[in-house]
Design a protein around this motif. Structure first.
Motif, mmCIF file in Angstrom:
data_model
loop_
_atom_site.group_PDB
_atom_site.id
_atom_site.type_symbol
_atom_site.label_atom_id
_atom_site.label_comp_id
_atom_site.label_asym_id
_atom_site.label_seq_id
_atom_site.Cartn_x
_atom_site.Cartn_y
_atom_site.Cartn_z
ATOM 1 N N ASP A 121 55.705 55.734 24.939
ATOM 2 C CA ASP A 121 55.765 54.497 24.237
ATOM 3 C C ASP A 121 54.614 54.425 23.262
ATOM 4 O O ASP A 121 53.495 54.414 24.153
ATOM 5 C CB ASP A 121 56.511 53.671 24.768
ATOM 6 N N THR A 122 54.333 54.649 21.997
ATOM 7 C CA THR A 122 53.336 54.749 21.552
ATOM 8 C C THR A 122 53.128 53.646 20.412
ATOM 9 O O THR A 122 51.615 53.009 20.022
ATOM 10 C CB THR A 122 53.436 55.338 20.157
ATOM 11 N N SER A 123 53.796 52.214 21.137
ATOM 12 C CA SER A 123 53.552 51.200 20.319
ATOM 13 C C SER A 123 52.285 50.680 20.982
ATOM 14 O O SER A 123 51.689 50.020 20.369
ATOM 15 C CB SER A 123 55.143 49.999 21.070
ATOM 16 N N HIS A 124 51.816 50.687 22.284
ATOM 17 C CA HIS A 124 50.625 50.091 22.486
ATOM 18 C C HIS A 124 49.974 50.708 22.215
ATOM 19 O O HIS A 124 48.787 49.298 21.868
ATOM 20 C CB HIS A 124 50.529 50.700 23.948
ATOM 21 N N VAL A 125 49.835 51.695 21.059
ATOM 22 C CA VAL A 125 48.476 52.157 20.803
ATOM 23 C C VAL A 125 48.093 51.964 19.483
ATOM 24 O O VAL A 125 47.383 51.631 19.184
ATOM 25 C CB VAL A 125 48.735 54.444 21.049
ATOM 26 N N LEU A 126 49.517 52.086 18.864
ATOM 27 C CA LEU A 126 49.899 51.899 16.949
ATOM 28 C C LEU A 126 49.129 50.174 16.763
ATOM 29 O O LEU A 126 49.378 49.293 15.810
ATOM 30 C CB LEU A 126 50.958 52.597 17.087
ATOM 31 N N MET A 180 31.949 50.329 12.679
ATOM 32 C CA MET A 180 33.176 51.525 13.446
ATOM 33 C C MET A 180 33.389 51.150 14.739
ATOM 34 O O MET A 180 32.646 50.484 15.779
ATOM 35 C CB MET A 180 31.603 52.789 14.231
ATOM 36 N N LYS A 181 34.494 51.469 15.315
ATOM 37 C CA LYS A 181 35.884 50.981 16.524
ATOM 38 C C LYS A 181 36.186 52.333 17.110
ATOM 39 O O LYS A 181 36.040 53.399 16.393
ATOM 40 C CB LYS A 181 36.587 50.623 15.659
ATOM 41 N N TYR A 230 43.354 45.549 14.754
ATOM 42 C CA TYR A 230 42.336 45.852 14.259
ATOM 43 C C TYR A 230 41.453 47.131 12.889
ATOM 44 O O TYR A 230 40.760 46.818 12.535
ATOM 45 C CB TYR A 230 41.138 46.044 15.014
ATOM 46 N N GLY A 231 42.930 47.451 12.217
ATOM 47 C CA GLY A 231 42.324 48.559 11.648
ATOM 48 C C GLY A 231 42.419 49.434 11.732
ATOM 49 O O GLY A 231 42.131 49.993 12.932
ATOM 50 N N ILE A 232 42.268 50.804 10.492
ATOM 51 C CA ILE A 232 40.914 52.221 12.050
ATOM 52 C C ILE A 232 41.510 53.018 10.446
ATOM 53 O O ILE A 232 41.983 52.896 9.375
ATOM 54 C CB ILE A 232 42.148 53.249 12.855
ATOM 55 N N GLU A 233 39.615 53.568 10.582
ATOM 56 C CA GLU A 233 39.301 54.433 9.526
ATOM 57 C C GLU A 233 37.861 55.430 9.298
ATOM 58 O O GLU A 233 38.094 55.074 10.712
ATOM 59 C CB GLU A 233 38.538 53.248 8.394
ATOM 60 N N ALA A 243 28.776 50.565 18.276
ATOM 61 C CA ALA A 243 30.380 51.130 18.365
ATOM 62 C C ALA A 243 31.132 49.623 18.565
ATOM 63 O O ALA A 243 30.747 49.997 20.195
ATOM 64 C CB ALA A 243 31.160 52.639 18.407
ATOM 65 N N SER A 244 31.892 49.001 18.531
ATOM 66 C CA SER A 244 32.800 48.555 18.918
ATOM 67 C C SER A 244 33.989 48.618 19.920
ATOM 68 O O SER A 244 35.207 49.606 19.405
ATOM 69 C CB SER A 244 33.441 47.637 17.843
ATOM 70 N N ILE A 245 34.090 49.168 21.653
ATOM 71 C CA ILE A 245 34.560 49.504 21.822
ATOM 72 C C ILE A 245 36.006 48.594 21.684
ATOM 73 O O ILE A 245 35.954 47.392 22.910
ATOM 74 C CB ILE A 245 34.745 49.994 23.489
ATOM 75 N N ILE A 246 36.720 48.686 22.443
ATOM 76 C CA ILE A 246 38.294 48.020 22.614
ATOM 77 C C ILE A 246 39.191 48.393 23.302
ATOM 78 O O ILE A 246 39.590 49.750 22.886
ATOM 79 C CB ILE A 246 39.271 47.536 20.574
ATOM 80 N N VAL A 247 39.655 48.517 24.861
ATOM 81 C CA VAL A 247 40.002 48.799 25.832
ATOM 82 C C VAL A 247 41.261 48.000 25.795
ATOM 83 O O VAL A 247 41.386 46.994 25.895
ATOM 84 C CB VAL A 247 39.241 48.442 27.265
ATOM 85 N N ASN A 248 42.604 49.413 25.859
ATOM 86 C CA ASN A 248 44.313 48.256 25.572
ATOM 87 C C ASN A 248 43.983 48.805 27.212
ATOM 88 O O ASN A 248 44.245 49.499 27.503
ATOM 89 C CB ASN A 248 45.164 49.003 24.774
ATOM 90 N N LEU A 249 44.405 47.029 27.319
ATOM 91 C CA LEU A 249 45.385 47.059 29.101
ATOM 92 C C LEU A 249 46.546 47.897 29.000
ATOM 93 O O LEU A 249 46.919 45.996 30.428
ATOM 94 C CB LEU A 249 44.541 46.579 29.692
ATOM 95 N N SER A 250 47.574 47.873 28.743
ATOM 96 C CA SER A 250 49.194 48.423 28.850
ATOM 97 C C SER A 250 49.071 49.688 28.582
ATOM 98 O O SER A 250 49.072 50.380 27.836
ATOM 99 C CB SER A 250 49.502 47.157 27.953
ATOM 100 N N GLY A 251 50.467 49.607 29.024
ATOM 101 C CA GLY A 251 51.202 50.960 28.924
ATOM 102 C C GLY A 251 50.892 52.778 29.706
ATOM 103 O O GLY A 251 49.446 52.214 30.791
ATOM 104 N N GLY A 252 51.198 53.288 29.186
ATOM 105 C CA GLY A 252 51.070 54.808 29.759
ATOM 106 C C GLY A 252 51.489 54.704 31.834
ATOM 107 O O GLY A 252 52.329 53.546 32.093
ATOM 108 N N PRO A 253 50.639 55.709 32.651
ATOM 109 C CA PRO A 253 51.833 55.653 33.308
ATOM 110 C C PRO A 253 51.032 54.948 34.238
ATOM 111 O O PRO A 253 49.729 54.565 33.882
ATOM 112 C CB PRO A 253 51.323 56.351 34.187
#
Length: 219
Positions: free
Chosen positions: A11-16, A1-2, A22-25, A93-103
């Motif tokens: 810009d949605t690129s940072h999330v997509l 579980m992620k 890593y995939g999503i399910e 759950a494995s938490i993956i934090v993205n440190l880019s994008g957004g305000p």
């Protein structure tokens, strides 16, 4: 579980890019941190990500957290609560934090919040606006103060690593059991990594070690 945690702007690129890598399910989740200032472009970005994820599986949890960009301390606390809430609500759950994008204000607040929970976060990433590539990063973890012996062991591993714990003990003229105990503390604080090397263990420093040693260095 992620569970993905990421700022989201126009810009949605940072999330997509997280989903592509890593995939999503079903059972996974996405937490998008956004400004509470209503903006059609931001709303459109959130809708775009939501619709794309829903086509994969309707059971994927999607949450939008609106943050007040005028209240920096409040944003940091809200980001901490988002991470803590995930740890509480989805244990394991494995938490993956993205440190880019957004305000930018939200990105800085999330980075500070992440420092306080770095050991519990599985992975940090950053999406480059230049190369358009997602990279995994090792966010320094600022640990609680270390004792002099622990600092000495950490400095030795930095100077001679990768190195066996027995060699650390020999160089510092301490028992191997003491060296192992100090390394266990450093490992739990994510300052070093340990790998098996035959019947012994080999230690090497993580990026956080340089930060801690720099802070503790005497003038």
């Amino acid at each position: 579980m992620k569970v993905y945690v990421s700022p989201l702007g126009f810009d949605t690129s940072h999330v997509l890019s997280l989903i592509v890598k890593y995939g999503i399910e079903a059972g996974d989740g996405i937490i998008m941190l956004m400004s509470d200032t209503r903006d059609e472009r931001a709303d459109s970005a959130f809708t775009s990500v939501t619709e794309m994820v829903r086509t994969i599986d309707a059971g994927i949890a999607i949450r939008r957290v609106n943050l007040d960009h005028r209240d920096f301390s409040g944003m940091v606390l809200a980001c901490i609560e988002a991470i803590k809430g995930t740890l509480h609500d989805t244990p394991g759950a494995s938490i993956i934090v993205n440190l880019s994008g957004g305000p930018r204000e939200i990105l800085v607040a999330l980075t500070i919040a992440s420092l306080s929970h770095a050991p519990k976060i599985a992975q940090f990433t950053s999406y480059s606006d230049v190369s358009r590539q997602l990279s995994e990063i090792d966010l320094p973890y600022l640990t609680s103060p270390l004792r002099d012996r622990e600092l000495a062991v950490l400095k030795d591993i930095q100077d001679f690593g990768p190195t066996s714990i027995s060699d650390v003990a020999q160089r510092l003229q301490i028992s191997e059991s003491s060296a192992s105990r100090y390394c266990a503390r450093l490992l739990s604080d994510r300052l070093i990594d340990q790998t098996a090397q035959g019947k012994s263990k080999c230690a090497s420093v993580r990026p956080s070690a340089a930060v801690v040693l720099s802070i503790c260095k005497k003038a």
